[in-house]
Design a protein around this motif. Structure first.
Motif, PDB file in Angstrom:
ATOM      1  N   CYS A   8       0.845  -1.194   0.000  1.00  0.00           N
ATOM      2  CA  CYS A   8       0.000   0.000   0.000  1.00  0.00           C
ATOM      3  C   CYS A   8       0.884   1.248   0.000  1.00  0.00           C
ATOM      4  N   LEU A   9       0.687   2.087  -1.014  1.00  0.00           N
ATOM      5  CA  LEU A   9       1.484   3.305  -1.151  1.00  0.00           C
ATOM      6  C   LEU A   9       1.405   4.187   0.103  1.00  0.00           C
ATOM      7  N   PHE A  10       0.193   4.383   0.615  1.00  0.00           N
ATOM      8  CA  PHE A  10       0.056   5.298   1.751  1.00  0.00           C
ATOM      9  C   PHE A  10       0.593   4.683   3.044  1.00  0.00           C
ATOM     10  N   CYS A  11       0.495   3.357   3.203  1.00  0.00           N
ATOM     11  CA  CYS A  11       1.143   2.722   4.359  1.00  0.00           C
ATOM     12  C   CYS A  11       2.658   2.909   4.277  1.00  0.00           C
ATOM     13  N   ARG A  12       3.182   2.909   3.071  1.00  0.00           N
ATOM     14  CA  ARG A  12       4.633   3.092   2.914  1.00  0.00           C
ATOM     15  C   ARG A  12       5.032   4.544   3.174  1.00  0.00           C
ATOM     16  N   ILE A  13       4.151   5.477   2.884  1.00  0.00           N
ATOM     17  CA  ILE A  13       4.402   6.881   3.260  1.00  0.00           C
ATOM     18  C   ILE A  13       4.373   7.013   4.788  1.00  0.00           C
ATOM     19  N   ILE A  14       3.403   6.350   5.435  1.00  0.00           N
ATOM     20  CA  ILE A  14       3.314   6.367   6.905  1.00  0.00           C
ATOM     21  C   ILE A  14       4.604   5.810   7.521  1.00  0.00           C
ATOM     22  N   ALA A  31      -1.004  13.825   7.619  1.00  0.00           N
ATOM     23  CA  ALA A  31      -1.485  14.714   6.552  1.00  0.00           C
ATOM     24  C   ALA A  31      -0.295  15.158   5.719  1.00  0.00           C
ATOM     25  N   PHE A  32      -0.448  15.084   4.404  1.00  0.00           N
ATOM     26  CA  PHE A  32       0.654  15.453   3.505  1.00  0.00           C
ATOM     27  C   PHE A  32       0.082  16.037   2.220  1.00  0.00           C
ATOM     28  N   LYS A  33       0.951  16.769   1.492  1.00  0.00           N
ATOM     29  CA  LYS A  33       0.521  17.405   0.244  1.00  0.00           C
ATOM     30  C   LYS A  33       0.271  16.359  -0.832  1.00  0.00           C
ATOM     31  N   ASP A  34      -0.789  16.557  -1.598  1.00  0.00           N
ATOM     32  CA  ASP A  34      -1.045  15.686  -2.743  1.00  0.00           C
ATOM     33  C   ASP A  34       0.046  15.928  -3.792  1.00  0.00           C
ATOM     34  N   ILE A  35       0.535  14.864  -4.390  1.00  0.00           N
ATOM     35  CA  ILE A  35       1.640  14.955  -5.348  1.00  0.00           C
ATOM     36  C   ILE A  35       1.201  15.608  -6.666  1.00  0.00           C
ATOM     37  N   ASN A  36      -0.087  15.587  -6.930  1.00  0.00           N
ATOM     38  CA  ASN A  36      -0.628  16.135  -8.182  1.00  0.00           C
ATOM     39  C   ASN A  36      -1.793  17.062  -7.844  1.00  0.00           C
ATOM     40  N   PRO A  37      -1.455  18.252  -7.269  1.00  0.00           N
ATOM     41  CA  PRO A  37      -2.504  19.097  -6.683  1.00  0.00           C
ATOM     42  C   PRO A  37      -3.527  19.604  -7.698  1.00  0.00           C
ATOM     43  N   ILE A  43      -4.446  18.793   0.161  1.00  0.00           N
ATOM     44  CA  ILE A  43      -3.807  18.003   1.221  1.00  0.00           C
ATOM     45  C   ILE A  43      -4.591  16.710   1.390  1.00  0.00           C
ATOM     46  N   LEU A  44      -3.878  15.617   1.645  1.00  0.00           N
ATOM     47  CA  LEU A  44      -4.509  14.332   1.941  1.00  0.00           C
ATOM     48  C   LEU A  44      -4.336  14.045   3.429  1.00  0.00           C
ATOM     49  N   ILE A  45      -5.433  13.689   4.088  1.00  0.00           N
ATOM     50  CA  ILE A  45      -5.397  13.366   5.514  1.00  0.00           C
ATOM     51  C   ILE A  45      -5.801  11.898   5.634  1.00  0.00           C
ATOM     52  N   LEU A  90     -14.082  12.360  -0.094  1.00  0.00           N
ATOM     53  CA  LEU A  90     -13.689  10.959   0.114  1.00  0.00           C
ATOM     54  C   LEU A  90     -14.194  10.172  -1.087  1.00  0.00           C
ATOM     55  N   ASN A  91     -13.303   9.726  -1.932  1.00  0.00           N
ATOM     56  CA  ASN A  91     -13.707   8.939  -3.101  1.00  0.00           C
ATOM     57  C   ASN A  91     -13.775   7.465  -2.714  1.00  0.00           C
ATOM     58  N   ASN A  92     -14.895   6.846  -3.039  1.00  0.00           N
ATOM     59  CA  ASN A  92     -15.078   5.425  -2.707  1.00  0.00           C
ATOM     60  C   ASN A  92     -15.310   4.600  -3.969  1.00  0.00           C
ATOM     61  N   GLY A  97     -13.724   7.309  -8.806  1.00  0.00           N
ATOM     62  CA  GLY A  97     -12.345   7.505  -9.252  1.00  0.00           C
ATOM     63  C   GLY A  97     -11.313   7.224  -8.182  1.00  0.00           C
ATOM     64  N   GLN A  98     -11.665   6.409  -7.175  1.00  0.00           N
ATOM     65  CA  GLN A  98     -10.668   6.095  -6.145  1.00  0.00           C
ATOM     66  C   GLN A  98      -9.482   5.374  -6.785  1.00  0.00           C
ATOM     67  N   ALA A  99      -8.281   5.914  -6.565  1.00  0.00           N
ATOM     68  CA  ALA A  99      -7.070   5.362  -7.179  1.00  0.00           C
ATOM     69  C   ALA A  99      -6.160   4.705  -6.142  1.00  0.00           C
ATOM     70  N   VAL A 100      -6.182   5.201  -4.921  1.00  0.00           N
ATOM     71  CA  VAL A 100      -5.337   4.642  -3.866  1.00  0.00           C
ATOM     72  C   VAL A 100      -6.262   4.033  -2.813  1.00  0.00           C
ATOM     73  N   LEU A 105      -8.757  11.549   3.062  1.00  0.00           N
ATOM     74  CA  LEU A 105      -9.656  12.690   2.951  1.00  0.00           C
ATOM     75  C   LEU A 105      -8.919  13.774   2.187  1.00  0.00           C
ATOM     76  N   HIS A 106      -9.491  14.217   1.053  1.00  0.00           N
ATOM     77  CA  HIS A 106      -8.902  15.327   0.304  1.00  0.00           C
ATOM     78  C   HIS A 106      -9.386  16.643   0.910  1.00  0.00           C
ATOM     79  N   LEU A 107      -8.447  17.564   1.170  1.00  0.00           N
ATOM     80  CA  LEU A 107      -8.778  18.950   1.521  1.00  0.00           C
ATOM     81  C   LEU A 107      -8.363  19.803   0.332  1.00  0.00           C
TER      82      LEU A 107
END
Ligand code: 5GP
Ligand code: ZN
Length: 118
Positions: A8-14, A31-37, A43-45, A90-92, A97-100, A105-107
């Motif tokens: 999981c990409l986000f688990c690897r970021i964690i 919480a971190f900046k989206d790579i493709n704003p 921001i993704l939380i 929150l894309n489901n 279009g949920q990709a990850v 949560l997108h801000l």
């Protein structure tokens, strides 16, 4: 790390195995900046617990979701977009279009956002 989280990409970021522009962290949330704003502020939380999608939420996960929203609210204030406005998304699954597949949560803010979304 379990096999699920290793893939999981986000688990690897964690786990700090993949770099990210981190804006906030506590024991449960990152919480971190989206790579493709898609907006000046994007921001993704995410919960540190791996949950693939909103559809997989269990009753015991309710508190973590409210924490994501509260942190988004605080970050919006920090970024100066609380007054001008922002959107939380929150894309489901596929149609959204949920990709990850780790809940995020997108801000989004800093510009006028159209409605309805595309
Ligand atoms: P989704 O479409 O699943 O709701 O959104 C996934 C988001 O994750 C997208 O906005 C995409 O730009 C972002 N993203 C994908 N890979 C990475 C990455 O490696 N780092 C960061 N910071 N964001 C990513
Ligand atoms: Zn994950």
């Amino acid at each position: 790390m379990s096999e699920e989280t290793m893939n999981c990409l986000f688990c690897r970021i964690i786990a700090k195995q993949i770099p990210a522009d981190i804006l906030y962290e506590n024991e449960k949330v990152l919480a971190f900046k989206d790579i493709n704003p898609q907006a000046p502020v994007h921001i993704l939380i995410i919960p540190k617990k791996h949950i693939s999608r909103i559809s997989d939420l269990e009753e015991s996960d309710k508190d973590i979701i409210s924490e994501l929203i509260f942190i988004a609210k605080k970050l919006a204030e920090e970024k100066g977009i609380a007054e001008s406005g922002y959107r939380l998304v929150l894309n489901n699954n596929k149609d959204a279009g949920q990709a990850v597949f780790h809940i995020h949560l997108h801000l989004l803010g800093g510009r006028k956002l159209s409605w309805p979304p595309g």
